[in-house]
Design a protein around this motif. Structure first.
Motif, PDB file in Angstrom:
ATOM      1  N   PHE A  22     -49.777  24.530   3.018  1.00 13.22           N
ATOM      2  CA  PHE A  22     -49.888  24.648   3.740  1.00 13.22           C
ATOM      3  C   PHE A  22     -50.036  25.431   5.235  1.00 13.22           C
ATOM      4  O   PHE A  22     -50.551  26.743   4.116  1.00 13.22           O
ATOM      5  N   LEU A  23     -51.153  25.462   6.193  1.00 12.97           N
ATOM      6  CA  LEU A  23     -51.199  27.072   6.856  1.00 12.97           C
ATOM      7  C   LEU A  23     -50.600  26.943   8.073  1.00 12.97           C
ATOM      8  O   LEU A  23     -50.003  25.644   8.141  1.00 12.97           O
ATOM      9  N   TYR A  24     -50.207  27.894   8.306  1.00 15.20           N
ATOM     10  CA  TYR A  24     -48.792  28.175   9.361  1.00 15.20           C
ATOM     11  C   TYR A  24     -48.789  28.147  10.483  1.00 15.20           C
ATOM     12  O   TYR A  24     -49.079  30.214   9.413  1.00 15.20           O
ATOM     13  N   ILE A  25     -48.399  28.991  11.399  1.00 12.61           N
ATOM     14  CA  ILE A  25     -47.391  30.047  12.274  1.00 12.61           C
ATOM     15  C   ILE A  25     -46.141  29.537  12.308  1.00 12.61           C
ATOM     16  O   ILE A  25     -45.486  28.441  12.391  1.00 12.61           O
ATOM     17  N   GLU A  26     -45.336  30.946  12.251  1.00 12.40           N
ATOM     18  CA  GLU A  26     -43.678  30.258  12.610  1.00 12.40           C
ATOM     19  C   GLU A  26     -43.523  31.269  13.786  1.00 12.40           C
ATOM     20  O   GLU A  26     -44.254  31.850  14.023  1.00 12.40           O
ATOM     21  N   VAL A  27     -42.501  29.819  14.187  1.00  9.34           N
ATOM     22  CA  VAL A  27     -41.964  30.562  14.771  1.00  9.34           C
ATOM     23  C   VAL A  27     -40.555  30.460  15.570  1.00  9.34           C
ATOM     24  O   VAL A  27     -39.795  30.220  15.101  1.00  9.34           O
ATOM     25  N   SER A  28     -39.957  30.682  16.361  1.00  7.02           N
ATOM     26  CA  SER A  28     -38.641  30.354  17.113  1.00  7.02           C
ATOM     27  C   SER A  28     -38.172  29.207  17.056  1.00  7.02           C
ATOM     28  O   SER A  28     -39.358  28.525  17.918  1.00  7.02           O
ATOM     29  N   ASN A  29     -37.735  28.581  16.880  1.00  7.11           N
ATOM     30  CA  ASN A  29     -36.432  27.519  16.540  1.00  7.11           C
ATOM     31  C   ASN A  29     -36.211  27.207  18.350  1.00  7.11           C
ATOM     32  O   ASN A  29     -35.322  26.423  18.604  1.00  7.11           O
ATOM     33  N   CYS A  67     -47.612  23.387  11.470  1.00  2.37           N
ATOM     34  CA  CYS A  67     -48.385  23.712  10.279  1.00  2.37           C
ATOM     35  C   CYS A  67     -49.655  22.423   9.903  1.00  2.37           C
ATOM     36  O   CYS A  67     -49.531  21.662  10.983  1.00  2.37           O
ATOM     37  N   SER A  68     -50.349  23.071   8.936  1.00  3.78           N
ATOM     38  CA  SER A  68     -51.969  22.009   9.150  1.00  3.78           C
ATOM     39  C   SER A  68     -52.157  22.060   6.915  1.00  3.78           C
ATOM     40  O   SER A  68     -51.953  22.733   6.130  1.00  3.78           O
ATOM     41  N   LEU A  69     -52.309  20.816   6.572  1.00  6.67           N
ATOM     42  CA  LEU A  69     -52.476  20.773   5.813  1.00  6.67           C
ATOM     43  C   LEU A  69     -53.472  21.432   5.005  1.00  6.67           C
ATOM     44  O   LEU A  69     -54.718  21.442   6.218  1.00  6.67           O
ATOM     45  N   VAL A  70     -54.050  22.340   3.969  1.00  4.21           N
ATOM     46  CA  VAL A  70     -54.756  22.774   3.348  1.00  4.21           C
ATOM     47  C   VAL A  70     -55.916  22.071   3.120  1.00  4.21           C
ATOM     48  O   VAL A  70     -55.383  20.624   2.134  1.00  4.21           O
ATOM     49  N   ARG A  71     -56.857  22.063   3.128  1.00  2.00           N
ATOM     50  CA  ARG A  71     -58.473  20.782   3.157  1.00  2.00           C
ATOM     51  C   ARG A  71     -59.112  20.431   2.062  1.00  2.00           C
ATOM     52  O   ARG A  71     -59.572  22.592   2.514  1.00  2.00           O
ATOM     53  N   GLU A  72     -59.557  20.417   0.906  1.00  2.00           N
ATOM     54  CA  GLU A  72     -60.298  20.838   0.284  1.00  2.00           C
ATOM     55  C   GLU A  72     -62.025  21.401   1.135  1.00  2.00           C
ATOM     56  O   GLU A  72     -62.560  22.768   0.408  1.00  2.00           O
ATOM     57  N   SER A  73     -61.845  21.133   1.984  1.00  6.97           N
ATOM     58  CA  SER A  73     -63.302  21.481   2.997  1.00  6.97           C
ATOM     59  C   SER A  73     -63.019  22.710   3.314  1.00  6.97           C
ATOM     60  O   SER A  73     -64.223  23.498   4.362  1.00  6.97           O
ATOM     61  N   LEU A  81     -54.812  32.266   9.411  1.00  2.83           N
ATOM     62  CA  LEU A  81     -52.831  32.221   9.232  1.00  2.83           C
ATOM     63  C   LEU A  81     -52.397  31.951   7.608  1.00  2.83           C
ATOM     64  O   LEU A  81     -52.771  32.202   7.035  1.00  2.83           O
ATOM     65  N   ASN A  82     -50.781  32.057   8.387  1.00  2.00           N
ATOM     66  CA  ASN A  82     -49.893  32.176   6.189  1.00  2.00           C
ATOM     67  C   ASN A  82     -49.783  30.330   5.754  1.00  2.00           C
ATOM     68  O   ASN A  82     -51.046  30.025   6.351  1.00  2.00           O
ATOM     69  N   GLN A  83     -50.422  31.131   4.580  1.00  2.00           N
ATOM     70  CA  GLN A  83     -49.979  29.942   3.585  1.00  2.00           C
ATOM     71  C   GLN A  83     -49.206  29.433   2.661  1.00  2.00           C
ATOM     72  O   GLN A  83     -48.467  30.780   2.607  1.00  2.00           O
ATOM     73  N   PHE A  84     -48.661  28.643   2.292  1.00  2.91           N
ATOM     74  CA  PHE A  84     -47.258  28.624   2.040  1.00  2.91           C
ATOM     75  C   PHE A  84     -47.398  26.798   0.791  1.00  2.91           C
ATOM     76  O   PHE A  84     -47.923  26.535   1.587  1.00  2.91           O
TER      77      PHE A  84
END
Length: 147
Positions: A22-29, A67-73, A81-84
């Motif tokens: 995933f690529l992501y940004i983390e925020v308060s819930n 989050c967004s899935l990391v794509r091959e493209s 963005l961060n990745q995990f």
């Protein structure tokens, strides 16, 4: 395949969520932080076409990851963005099929239903998941212990 349970909100089924990058940004819930971050997150990408979007709710830590899935493209581009890597898990999935904004109004009741129904077997070490499948389809998932 596990049985499908019909509810007034949608169908419930046990699924295995596979390992994902995933690529992501983390925020308060909290709702306000979540509403604010989605447009900012989506604006990072040149196009949303073909992007698979998720929200991960880390409950007790009070964190929410958009989050967004990391794509091959993506060719290694992280768009600032961060990745995990998300490890796999077993989940109970409730598929919501409503037109927005009604779809978003059903998120809270969907979590309430799933948590109430599977409270004894929830694996709280994994996040709750929202998978945005289409404009009018949203999967709400709670992690459960393997049985």
């Amino acid at each position: 395949m596990d049985k499908i349970i019909e509810t007034e909100l949608g169908t419930i089924q046990k699924v295995v969520v596979e390992k994902m990058q995933f690529l992501y940004i983390e925020v308060s819930n909290d709702i306000e932080s979540q509403k604010k971050i989605w447009p900012e997150f989506e604006a990072r990408f040149p196009s949303l076409t073909g992007r698979k979007m998720y929200g991960l709710d880390y409950g007790e830590s009070n964190l929410y990851r958009v989050c967004s899935l990391v794509r091959e493209s993506d060719n290694g581009e992280t768009f600032g963005l961060n990745q995990f890597e998300f490890e796999e898990g077993t989940y109970m999935r409730l598929r919501l099929k409503f037109e927005p904004p009604k779809l978003y109004e059903k998120i809270g009741p969907a979590y309430t239903l799933l948590i109430g129904q599977y409270e004894e077997s929830i694996n709280w070490s994994l996040p709750l998941i929202e998978h945005y499948k289409a404009k009018n389809i949203l999967d709400i998932m709670v992690p459960v212990a393997k049985q």
